[in-house]
Design an enzyme around this catalytic site. Structure first.
Site, PDB file in Angstrom:
ATOM      1  N   ASP A 222       0.836  -1.194   0.000  1.00 47.75           N
ATOM      2  CA  ASP A 222       0.000   0.000   0.000  1.00 47.75           C
ATOM      3  C   ASP A 222       0.877   1.253   0.000  1.00 47.75           C
ATOM      4  O   ASP A 222       1.616   1.511   0.956  1.00 47.75           O
ATOM      5  CB  ASP A 222      -0.881  -0.040   1.257  1.00 47.75           C
ATOM      6  CG  ASP A 222      -1.888   1.089   1.338  1.00 47.75           C
ATOM      7  OD1 ASP A 222      -1.844   1.990   0.487  1.00 47.75           O
ATOM      8  OD2 ASP A 222      -2.728   1.047   2.262  1.00 47.75           O
ATOM      9  N   HIS A 249      -0.136  -0.340  -4.788  1.00 44.82           N
ATOM     10  CA  HIS A 249      -1.363   0.365  -5.179  1.00 44.82           C
ATOM     11  C   HIS A 249      -1.341   1.808  -4.709  1.00 44.82           C
ATOM     12  O   HIS A 249      -0.744   2.164  -3.684  1.00 44.82           O
ATOM     13  CB  HIS A 249      -2.617  -0.375  -4.711  1.00 44.82           C
ATOM     14  CG  HIS A 249      -2.867  -0.407  -3.240  1.00 44.82           C
ATOM     15  ND1 HIS A 249      -3.329   0.680  -2.522  1.00 44.82           N
ATOM     16  CD2 HIS A 249      -2.749  -1.419  -2.348  1.00 44.82           C
ATOM     17  CE1 HIS A 249      -3.500   0.341  -1.259  1.00 44.82           C
ATOM     18  NE2 HIS A 249      -3.141  -0.923  -1.116  1.00 44.82           N
ATOM     19  N   CYS A 260      -8.563   6.684   5.399  1.00 44.28           N
ATOM     20  CA  CYS A 260      -8.983   5.317   5.094  1.00 44.28           C
ATOM     21  C   CYS A 260     -10.195   5.375   4.171  1.00 44.28           C
ATOM     22  O   CYS A 260     -11.056   6.262   4.297  1.00 44.28           O
ATOM     23  CB  CYS A 260      -9.339   4.592   6.387  1.00 44.28           C
ATOM     24  SG  CYS A 260     -10.203   3.024   6.158  1.00 44.28           S
ATOM     25  N   HIS A 262     -12.804   3.919   4.208  1.00 42.73           N
ATOM     26  CA  HIS A 262     -14.073   3.764   4.893  1.00 42.73           C
ATOM     27  C   HIS A 262     -14.278   4.814   5.981  1.00 42.73           C
ATOM     28  O   HIS A 262     -15.077   4.626   6.900  1.00 42.73           O
ATOM     29  CB  HIS A 262     -14.175   2.342   5.454  1.00 42.73           C
ATOM     30  CG  HIS A 262     -14.078   1.305   4.379  1.00 42.73           C
ATOM     31  ND1 HIS A 262     -12.953   0.520   4.198  1.00 42.73           N
ATOM     32  CD2 HIS A 262     -14.935   0.965   3.385  1.00 42.73           C
ATOM     33  CE1 HIS A 262     -13.134  -0.270   3.153  1.00 42.73           C
ATOM     34  NE2 HIS A 262     -14.327  -0.027   2.642  1.00 42.73           N
ATOM     35  N   ARG A 297      -6.267   2.741  -7.521  1.00 41.73           N
ATOM     36  CA  ARG A 297      -7.482   2.703  -6.700  1.00 41.73           C
ATOM     37  C   ARG A 297      -8.201   4.043  -6.800  1.00 41.73           C
ATOM     38  O   ARG A 297      -7.567   5.099  -6.762  1.00 41.73           O
ATOM     39  CB  ARG A 297      -7.125   2.423  -5.246  1.00 41.73           C
ATOM     40  CG  ARG A 297      -8.287   2.659  -4.276  1.00 41.73           C
ATOM     41  CD  ARG A 297      -7.915   2.312  -2.869  1.00 41.73           C
ATOM     42  NE  ARG A 297      -8.493   3.225  -1.890  1.00 41.73           N
ATOM     43  CZ  ARG A 297      -8.316   3.154  -0.582  1.00 41.73           C
ATOM     44  NH1 ARG A 297      -7.545   2.210  -0.090  1.00 41.73           N
ATOM     45  NH2 ARG A 297      -8.864   4.038   0.233  1.00 41.73           N
ATOM     46  N   SER A 384     -13.358  -6.136   2.759  1.00 39.53           N
ATOM     47  CA  SER A 384     -12.903  -5.367   3.908  1.00 39.53           C
ATOM     48  C   SER A 384     -13.513  -5.795   5.239  1.00 39.53           C
ATOM     49  O   SER A 384     -14.709  -6.082   5.317  1.00 39.53           O
ATOM     50  CB  SER A 384     -13.216  -3.886   3.673  1.00 39.53           C
ATOM     51  OG  SER A 384     -12.870  -3.121   4.800  1.00 39.53           O
ATOM     52  N   SER A 386     -14.074  -3.676   7.320  1.00 39.10           N
ATOM     53  CA  SER A 386     -14.947  -2.541   7.622  1.00 39.10           C
ATOM     54  C   SER A 386     -16.396  -2.820   7.234  1.00 39.10           C
ATOM     55  O   SER A 386     -17.285  -2.029   7.564  1.00 39.10           O
ATOM     56  CB  SER A 386     -14.456  -1.282   6.890  1.00 39.10           C
ATOM     57  OG  SER A 386     -13.207  -0.862   7.398  1.00 39.10           O
TER      58      SER A 386
END
Length: 500
Positions: A222, A249, A260, A262, A297, A384, A386
């Site tokens: 990441d 990514h 984040c 989310h 992304r 996820s 989340s």
């Protein structure tokens, strides 16, 4: 003037002329074009009375022989070969770059460092993505977690910036996922995971079990929003490659306000600006000579803000309203996500649309819109933690969820924060039982470890797991009759049978 001195003078002149010509973009003289002085200089340049520099590129790079049977090592020849690779190799079919092969060669320098782990990982991940229905992975927080994932049969590792922020960053802090940690933290964890996987491979090889498990599983890492502009992205990608990442990514958020996927308050950057980030990452990989996968992304599905309305592709979604910080408000959703996905596709190997719920219909809509224009575009999906999975899906849908995603083209599927949740829950359960009962709680854990041995679990023998036996072999190789080897006579050797 002696022949040695003449040769040294010629070599220095060549270096000076080459440097000047490269600076101004002019052709460079071939080193072999200098007058022959009766001494063999093929393949080396003498730079001092007792030292030479190899004139050939490192092993593992692709070269074509010239008409005289020698490789053309000039910048022009290297650029021509690289451009030919981009034009003919299936790996680069459909990939767009905003720069030329000449740019890459100019930035490489005269010596190109080999990045073995990154190369092997990228090549293996590319193969898996094209031979498996999909590649599934879990987010690893530590080297040991990655080893257990590979031992259990997972083909790839995911490394989440969220997890690094929470408990594995170089600041030694617990952070939310807002790019608060030092920029080199994720590359450091990539290296740590690779070190752990290499140790597991060395142990297995030394024990005669080296042909069963592919220990060096490819790592997707990441890079968040790049921690700045294109130069920051370029340097971060190089650090990821040096650490051994197979794929990296990049999200289209403003780095200084990164959240984040989310969380609320996400601020997008213009579409064209993120394309520059993707190009910077690709350029870094090309300069390093490694086919690292670039993953784009988009957070447009949920983000409500953007830095600017300068990009024509973004204007249909800009409302015209401004915030107190000066950001523009945008309409989020599927249309915005598809628009950005289509713009990013030529510059990325996989596309990832961050979503708020586990929704197969939503995933299918995005996949079909992208593949209508780019049929071969691979997709990635964040399964996820989340999401409250049982709140949204029944058991049957959960069971088939990843298979159906794979059929849509979501070739890389991952659970970002698996390491965080597995670590926290398992320790909480052990600690709760230990606090209430004492030793029976730990013995139950040990019994579970013994019970997992027939499935391949080996960490019950923790001394062996971290390489005590391996380093005993090192000691014995140096001192065959050494009395100081560690595993012989240990409680582990006496009380624990070999794991299956």
């Amino acid at each position: 003037m002696s022949q040695i001195l003449l040769l040294e003078t010629a070599a220095y002149l060549h270096i000076i002329i080459k440097t000047v010509n490269l600076h101004y973009g002019l052709p460079c003289p071939s080193r072999y074009g200098w007058p022959k002085l009766g001494l063999s200089t093929q393949g080396t340049t003498r730079i001092g009375r007792n030292s030479t520099v190899n004139d050939r590129r490192l092993e593992g790079t692709a070269h074509a022989a010239g008409s005289n049977g020698k490789r053309d090592a000039s910048p022009v020849g290297q650029a021509a070969r690289l451009a030919g690779e981009w034009a003919t190799r299936p790996r680069w079919r459909g990939t767009k770059r905003s720069y030329s092969a000449e740019d890459v060669i100019r930035l490489r320098g005269s010596v190109q460092e080999e990045h073995t782990l990154a190369r092997l990982g990228a090549e293996r991940l590319w193969t898996l993505l094209h031979t498996e229905d999909y590649v599934n992975s879990l987010g690893a927080l530590t080297g040991n977690q990655a080893v257990q994932q590979v031992r259990a049969g997972l083909p790839a590792i995911y490394l989440s910036g969220w997890q690094v922020a929470a408990d594995a960053n170089l600041a030694g802090q617990t952070y939310p996922d807002q790019s608060l940690y030092p920029v080199n933290s994720v590359p450091q964890v990539v290296r740590r995971i690779n070190n752990a996987l290499m140790r597991a491979d060395q142990i297995a090889w030394a024990e005669g079990n080296g042909n069963g498990t592919h220990w060096l599983a490819p790592i997707m890492a990441d890079a968040e929003a790049g921690f700045g502009g294109v130069l920051n992205a370029f340097e971060l990608m190089k650090a990821m490659i040096a650490a051994g990442a197979a794929a990296v990514h990049w999200e289209d958020q403003l780095a200084s306000e990164k959240k984040c996927g989310h969380l609320g308050g996400k601020v997008l950057i213009p579409t064209g600006q993120h394309i520059k980030t993707l190009n910077a990452a690709r350029l870094a990989a090309d300069v390093c000579g490694v086919p690292t996968l670039v993953v784009a992304r988009t957070d447009a599905h949920a983000a409500t803000l953007i830095t600017s309305d300068v990009d024509e592709r973004d204007k249909p979604f800009v409302t015209g309203d401004r915030t107190a910080e000066g950001f523009f408000r945008v309409r989020n959703g599927m249309a915005a996500s598809v628009a950005r996905g289509l713009a990013y596709a030529p510059y990325s190997d996989l596309l990832w649309m961050e979503t708020s719920t586990p929704d197969l219909a939503e995933a299918r809509e995005f996949a079909e819109a992208i593949k209508a224009e780019f049929p071969d575009q691979m997709l990635a999906y964040n399964c996820s933690p989340s999401f409250n999975w049982r709140k949204h899906l029944d058991d049957g849908t959960i069971e088939k969820f990843q298979r159906e995603l794979g059929e849509m083209g979501y070739k890389f599927q991952f659970i970002t924060l698996a390491g965080f949740h597995a670590l926290n829950y398992s320790m909480f359960e052990l600690a709760r039982g230990y606090a209430e009962e004492g030793m029976p709680a730990y013995v139950r854990l040990q019994d579970a470890e013994f019970g997992a041995e027939p499935s391949g679990y080996t960490a019950t023998r923790h001394q062996r797991e971290v390489g005590t036996g391996y380093f005993d072999l090192v000691t014995s190789a140096i001192t065959p009759d050494a009395a100081t080897v560690a595993l012989a006579g240990s409680t582990e050797a006496e009380q624990f049978a070999a794991a299956h």
